[in-house]
Motif scaffolding. Structure first.
Motif, PDB file in Angstrom:
ATOM      1  N   TYR A 168       0.467   6.597   9.177  1.00 53.50           N
ATOM      2  CA  TYR A 168       1.791   7.222   9.300  1.00 53.50           C
ATOM      3  C   TYR A 168       2.527   6.677  10.514  1.00 53.50           C
ATOM      4  N   GLN A 169       1.786   6.395  11.582  1.00 57.99           N
ATOM      5  CA  GLN A 169       2.387   5.882  12.814  1.00 57.99           C
ATOM      6  C   GLN A 169       3.108   4.563  12.549  1.00 57.99           C
ATOM      7  N   ILE A 170       2.516   3.710  11.745  1.00 56.99           N
ATOM      8  CA  ILE A 170       3.150   2.418  11.458  1.00 56.99           C
ATOM      9  C   ILE A 170       4.388   2.612  10.581  1.00 56.99           C
ATOM     10  N   ILE A 171       4.336   3.567   9.659  1.00 58.80           N
ATOM     11  CA  ILE A 171       5.496   3.854   8.811  1.00 58.80           C
ATOM     12  C   ILE A 171       6.626   4.428   9.661  1.00 58.80           C
ATOM     13  N   GLN A 185      18.587  16.420   9.369  1.00 61.92           N
ATOM     14  CA  GLN A 185      17.716  17.476   8.848  1.00 61.92           C
ATOM     15  C   GLN A 185      17.042  17.074   7.535  1.00 61.92           C
ATOM     16  N   ILE A 186      17.808  16.426   6.656  1.00 65.82           N
ATOM     17  CA  ILE A 186      17.232  15.961   5.377  1.00 65.82           C
ATOM     18  C   ILE A 186      16.146  14.922   5.644  1.00 65.82           C
ATOM     19  N   SER A 187      16.454  14.012   6.577  1.00 67.28           N
ATOM     20  CA  SER A 187      15.497  12.978   6.940  1.00 67.28           C
ATOM     21  C   SER A 187      14.224  13.583   7.519  1.00 67.28           C
ATOM     22  N   GLU A 188      14.354  14.620   8.341  1.00 68.06           N
ATOM     23  CA  GLU A 188      13.186  15.302   8.919  1.00 68.06           C
ATOM     24  C   GLU A 188      12.314  15.920   7.829  1.00 68.06           C
ATOM     25  N   TYR A 189      12.975  16.499   6.826  1.00 68.89           N
ATOM     26  CA  TYR A 189      12.238  17.122   5.725  1.00 68.89           C
ATOM     27  C   TYR A 189      11.410  16.071   4.971  1.00 68.89           C
ATOM     28  N   TYR A 190      12.064  14.969   4.581  1.00 68.18           N
ATOM     29  CA  TYR A 190      11.355  13.914   3.859  1.00 68.18           C
ATOM     30  C   TYR A 190      10.280  13.267   4.720  1.00 68.18           C
ATOM     31  N   ASN A 191      10.560  13.162   6.012  1.00 68.49           N
ATOM     32  CA  ASN A 191       9.598  12.566   6.929  1.00 68.49           C
ATOM     33  C   ASN A 191       8.323  13.409   7.002  1.00 68.49           C
ATOM     34  N   GLY A 192       8.500  14.730   7.136  1.00 68.79           N
ATOM     35  CA  GLY A 192       7.351  15.627   7.174  1.00 68.79           C
ATOM     36  C   GLY A 192       6.552  15.600   5.883  1.00 68.79           C
ATOM     37  N   LYS A 193       7.273  15.583   4.762  1.00 70.16           N
ATOM     38  CA  LYS A 193       6.623  15.524   3.452  1.00 70.16           C
ATOM     39  C   LYS A 193       5.854  14.219   3.287  1.00 70.16           C
ATOM     40  N   PHE A 194       6.465  13.124   3.766  1.00 67.64           N
ATOM     41  CA  PHE A 194       5.829  11.812   3.668  1.00 67.64           C
ATOM     42  C   PHE A 194       4.546  11.777   4.503  1.00 67.64           C
ATOM     43  N   LEU A 215       2.546  14.253   5.347  1.00 68.41           N
ATOM     44  CA  LEU A 215       1.494  15.020   4.678  1.00 68.41           C
ATOM     45  C   LEU A 215       0.892  14.237   3.515  1.00 68.41           C
ATOM     46  N   ASN A 216       1.758  13.701   2.661  1.00 64.89           N
ATOM     47  CA  ASN A 216       1.285  13.010   1.454  1.00 64.89           C
ATOM     48  C   ASN A 216       0.494  11.752   1.780  1.00 64.89           C
ATOM     49  N   ILE A 217       1.009  10.941   2.700  1.00 63.70           N
ATOM     50  CA  ILE A 217       0.366   9.655   2.994  1.00 63.70           C
ATOM     51  C   ILE A 217      -0.984   9.877   3.654  1.00 63.70           C
ATOM     52  N   GLY A 218      -1.073  10.910   4.535  1.00 61.16           N
ATOM     53  CA  GLY A 218      -2.339  11.199   5.202  1.00 61.16           C
ATOM     54  C   GLY A 218      -3.415  11.639   4.225  1.00 61.16           C
ATOM     55  N   TYR A 219      -3.056  12.582   3.344  1.00 55.86           N
ATOM     56  CA  TYR A 219      -4.026  13.090   2.380  1.00 55.86           C
ATOM     57  C   TYR A 219      -4.436  12.017   1.365  1.00 55.86           C
ATOM     58  N   LYS A 220      -3.469  11.261   0.896  1.00 51.75           N
ATOM     59  CA  LYS A 220      -3.763  10.255  -0.135  1.00 51.75           C
ATOM     60  C   LYS A 220      -4.619   9.110   0.408  1.00 51.75           C
ATOM     61  N   LEU A 228       0.831  -1.206   0.000  1.00 56.50           N
ATOM     62  CA  LEU A 228       0.000   0.000   0.000  1.00 56.50           C
ATOM     63  C   LEU A 228       0.866   1.257   0.000  1.00 56.50           C
ATOM     64  N   ILE A 229       1.928   1.242   0.816  1.00 56.42           N
ATOM     65  CA  ILE A 229       2.832   2.400   0.891  1.00 56.42           C
ATOM     66  C   ILE A 229       3.521   2.621  -0.448  1.00 56.42           C
ATOM     67  N   PHE A 230       3.987   1.517  -1.052  1.00 59.72           N
ATOM     68  CA  PHE A 230       4.679   1.629  -2.330  1.00 59.72           C
ATOM     69  C   PHE A 230       3.745   2.158  -3.420  1.00 59.72           C
ATOM     70  N   THR A 231       2.465   1.790  -3.316  1.00 56.39           N
ATOM     71  CA  THR A 231       1.490   2.287  -4.293  1.00 56.39           C
ATOM     72  C   THR A 231       1.314   3.792  -4.168  1.00 56.39           C
ATOM     73  N   LEU A 232       1.341   4.288  -2.917  1.00 58.11           N
ATOM     74  CA  LEU A 232       1.067   5.703  -2.672  1.00 58.11           C
ATOM     75  C   LEU A 232       2.313   6.580  -2.736  1.00 58.11           C
ATOM     76  N   GLU A 233       3.414   6.116  -2.109  1.00 60.37           N
ATOM     77  CA  GLU A 233       4.613   6.965  -2.000  1.00 60.37           C
ATOM     78  C   GLU A 233       5.893   6.129  -2.037  1.00 60.37           C
ATOM     79  N   ARG A 234       6.152   5.461  -3.141  1.00 55.29           N
ATOM     80  CA  ARG A 234       7.310   4.573  -3.252  1.00 55.29           C
ATOM     81  C   ARG A 234       8.638   5.313  -3.069  1.00 55.29           C
ATOM     82  N   ALA A 235       8.850   6.378  -3.841  1.00 56.95           N
ATOM     83  CA  ALA A 235      10.144   7.079  -3.854  1.00 56.95           C
ATOM     84  C   ALA A 235      10.488   7.643  -2.477  1.00 56.95           C
ATOM     85  N   LEU A 236       9.513   8.319  -1.842  1.00 55.59           N
ATOM     86  CA  LEU A 236       9.764   8.917  -0.528  1.00 55.59           C
ATOM     87  C   LEU A 236      10.068   7.853   0.518  1.00 55.59           C
TER      88      LEU A 236
END
Length: 614
Positions: free
Chosen positions: A145-148, A91-100, A102-107, A25-33
């Protein structure tokens, strides 16, 4: 999914086997992130032990230094470089984590809403499915998101834990393995508490809906007048608090169990760590290892303790969230209401509708709501359906509009069984004003355009329809402001009365180019003049089409080409007004009841009837 209060090993294995489903399911929604986050979590897990080793060498070099400080400076600069690199990765990880997040919740929320819109009406009337939907939507903003997050944290912690133990094993393999014993033993008990916590939340979904509903009616304008007038505030607040007190008691009990287990776990881990540190100190005192090594072993023990606890927490979170994810998968796998098969026929304008021996029963009800309905409806005919409350009128309409599937008998549309039709094309031919019509807290344009969404931008036609329905209360300087926000939920909204909202809903129905118009109690919120206007418009627009309306007022039904009288799920009379007065006892009784009034009301009734007849 059956949820049990007691945890068994096979149930634990079953839950953990669901992980591939989650990854899919995660790969379907946000594979790259997700891949980026895993890579960064592995790097983050390795860096602590790299930093630890460099600091060990730095301390040992200070102890053994004689004249050359270049080695110390080199090690120190390396240590600084690793520290800066670690912070950059963080810091980079925090950025991607926050973006992930947002995206996973909305999708996922979008996915659930899309699924809901594809369900059948009977699913929303099924308490079991409705509770399932409540559980899913209530926690969808954070549980997935909690499980991810738990997976990512566990990946980091596992890398750090394994590298720390490997570092310690290079010194003393047997002692190092002690650090793994307690977390493994504690794992089962952590998961058992997780099972109990989920069971409690799963079981109280119905009560959660009740508390939400009480909160909803206490905080919205539509209920304020009655709550104030009947002084219901205290009763409803107490009812809400009684429900929440039960929740607080349940949650406190789980929290207490978690605290006790964490305390025991921490004491045990600290004791084992103290033993290892003591052995390291004794080894340094005996000259077997250097001071820097002692410091690095102490830090390694601390890393193992912290990250073993983190792994435990992550597994607990993964297990608990996986129980939720199973609920999500069950909801997403519910059968959707779709056109199945390859021979579905597209519906042209509806010319005729025939009910042949149609019966219907609601789930978990012993008695049929409709019993052996046989009736036909034809183009150019306006038909009134009357009858007492609970006689089956609304169920008849829901079957006619395709909102319910036919259980027994057949419904023929233009001579074709409704089961053989493409339902989207069939519904496109129907315009309906339901008794519980929608009040969209949106713009005027959307409120009207939703009647035919592909013509949402045809404001000229909307203007015509609004004029036909006489929505003068929204007119300004001979025109309508289609961007006007209706309702008070959002800024700059305009409040409407019940009758005004009904006129908007009626305009929405008339905006659709349909071949069958259906009105369910259209005069419920209207005054006599507005009621007459509604029926005049209905009879005009439904000319050369099929027009059907449900009404409790026979003064309106008299104008129909035919009147269908329903009682207790059966048709007990069909005909015109005068004919039914002679042949249908129930209709005669309804007519007598409507005309039972004092002289003043009788005069008003005569005036109303004259108005109807023009």
């Amino acid at each position: 999914m059956e949820v049990k209060e007691q945890l068994k090993l096979k149930e634990l294995l079953f839950i953990m086997k669901q992980m591939p489903k989650t990854f899919k399911l995660i790969f379907t929604l946000e594979r790259a992130l997700f891949i980026k986050l895993i890579v960064f979590s592995i790097i983050t897990g390795i860096l602590p032990i790299v930093s630890l080793y460099i600091s060990q060498e730095l301390i040992n070099s200070l102890v053994t230094i004689q004249k050359d400080v270049s080695i110390v400076i080199s090690i120190f600069l390396t240590y600084l470089g690793v520290s800066f690199f670690s912070e950059l990765i963080s810091q980079i990880s925090e950025y991607y984590n926050g973006k992930f997040q947002l995206n996973i919740g909305y999708k996922l929320n979008y996915k659930v809403m899309k699924k809901s819109s594809n369900l059948a009406l009977k699913d929303f009337e099924n308490p079991e499915i409705y509770d399932k939907l409540e559980r899913v939507t209530k926690e969808i903003s954070y549980k997935p998101y909690q499980i991810i997050q738990a997976i990512i944290t566990m990946t980091t912690s596992c890398v750090t834990l394994l590298s720390s133990i490997a570092f310690l094993m290079s010194w003393n393999p047997k002692v190092s393995l002690l650090l793994l014993v307690i977390p493994v033993i504690s794992l089962f008990y952590f998961l058992k508490i997780g099972q109990q916590e989920f069971f409690i939340h799963w079981k109280r979904a119905g009560q959660e809906r009740k508390s939400w509903y009480i909160s909803y009616i206490l905080t919205h304008d539509f209920s304020f007048k009655e709550l104030k007038l009947y002084n219901l505030k205290d009763y409803l607040l107490n009812k809400y608090w009684d429900i929440k007190k039960t929740f607080i008691g349940q949650d406190t009990k789980i929290l207490r169990k978690k605290t006790y287990l964490n305390l025991i776990y921490e004491i045990a881990v600290q004791l084992v760590g103290a033993v290892i540190i003591f052995i390291a100190i004794m080894s340094a005192f005996a000259g077997k290892i250097m001071v820097g090594n002692v410091m690095s072993y102490i830090r390694s023990v601390s890393l193992v303790q912290n990250h073993s606890q983190s792994i435990m927490t992550s597994i607990y979170s993964i297990y608990n969230s996986n129980l939720y994810m199973n609920q999500l998968y069950e909801f997403l796998e519910l059968k959707e209401e779709k056109n199945e098969g390859h021979k579905k026929q597209i519906v042209e304008p509806i010319d005729s509708v025939v009910f042949q021996n149609v019966s219907f029963i609601y789930p978990n009800q012993g008695e049929q709501t409709l019993k052996h309905i046989n009736v036909s409806l034809h183009k150019g005919e306006r038909v009134a359906i009357v009858g007492p409350n609970g006689s089956g009128k609304s169920t008849f309409i829901k079957l006619l509009t395709g909102l319910y599937e036919v259980q027994q008998g057949d419904i023929l549309i233009n001579g074709i069984n409704i089961k053989e039709l493409d339902m989207d094309s069939y519904m496109n031919q129907i315009a309906a004003l339901f008794q519980d019509f929608m009040k969209y807290e949106m713009t005027l344009k959307e409120n009207i355009g939703f009647g035919q969404i592909d013509k949402l931008h045809q404001t000229n036609k909307m203007h015509e329809v609004l004029d036909i329905v006489k929505v003068d209360f929204l007119k300004s300087h001979s025109s309508y402001q289609f961007d006007t926000q209706l309702g008070l939920w959002f800024d700059e909204g305009r409040q409407l009365s019940g009758g005004q909202w009904q006129k908007i809903a009626l305009a929405r129905a008339y905006f659709r180019e349909a071949s069958m118009y259906i009105l369910d109690e259209p005069s419920a919120a209207l005054d006599p003049i507005a009621e007459k206007e509604i029926f005049d418009t209905f009879f005009s627009l439904s000319k050369d089409k099929i027009g059907i309306f449900i009404s409790h007022r026979l003064v309106a039904a008299k104008l129909a080409d035919r009147i269908i009288v329903m009682d207790n799920g059966e048709i007990v009379g069909i005909g015109k007004h005068e004919e039914l007065l002679k042949t249908c006892p129930l209709y005669k009784k309804m007519d007598e009841s409507e005309n039972y009034m004092n002289p003043l009301e009788e005069e008003r009734s005569k005036w109303t009837e004259v108005q109807y007849q023009g």
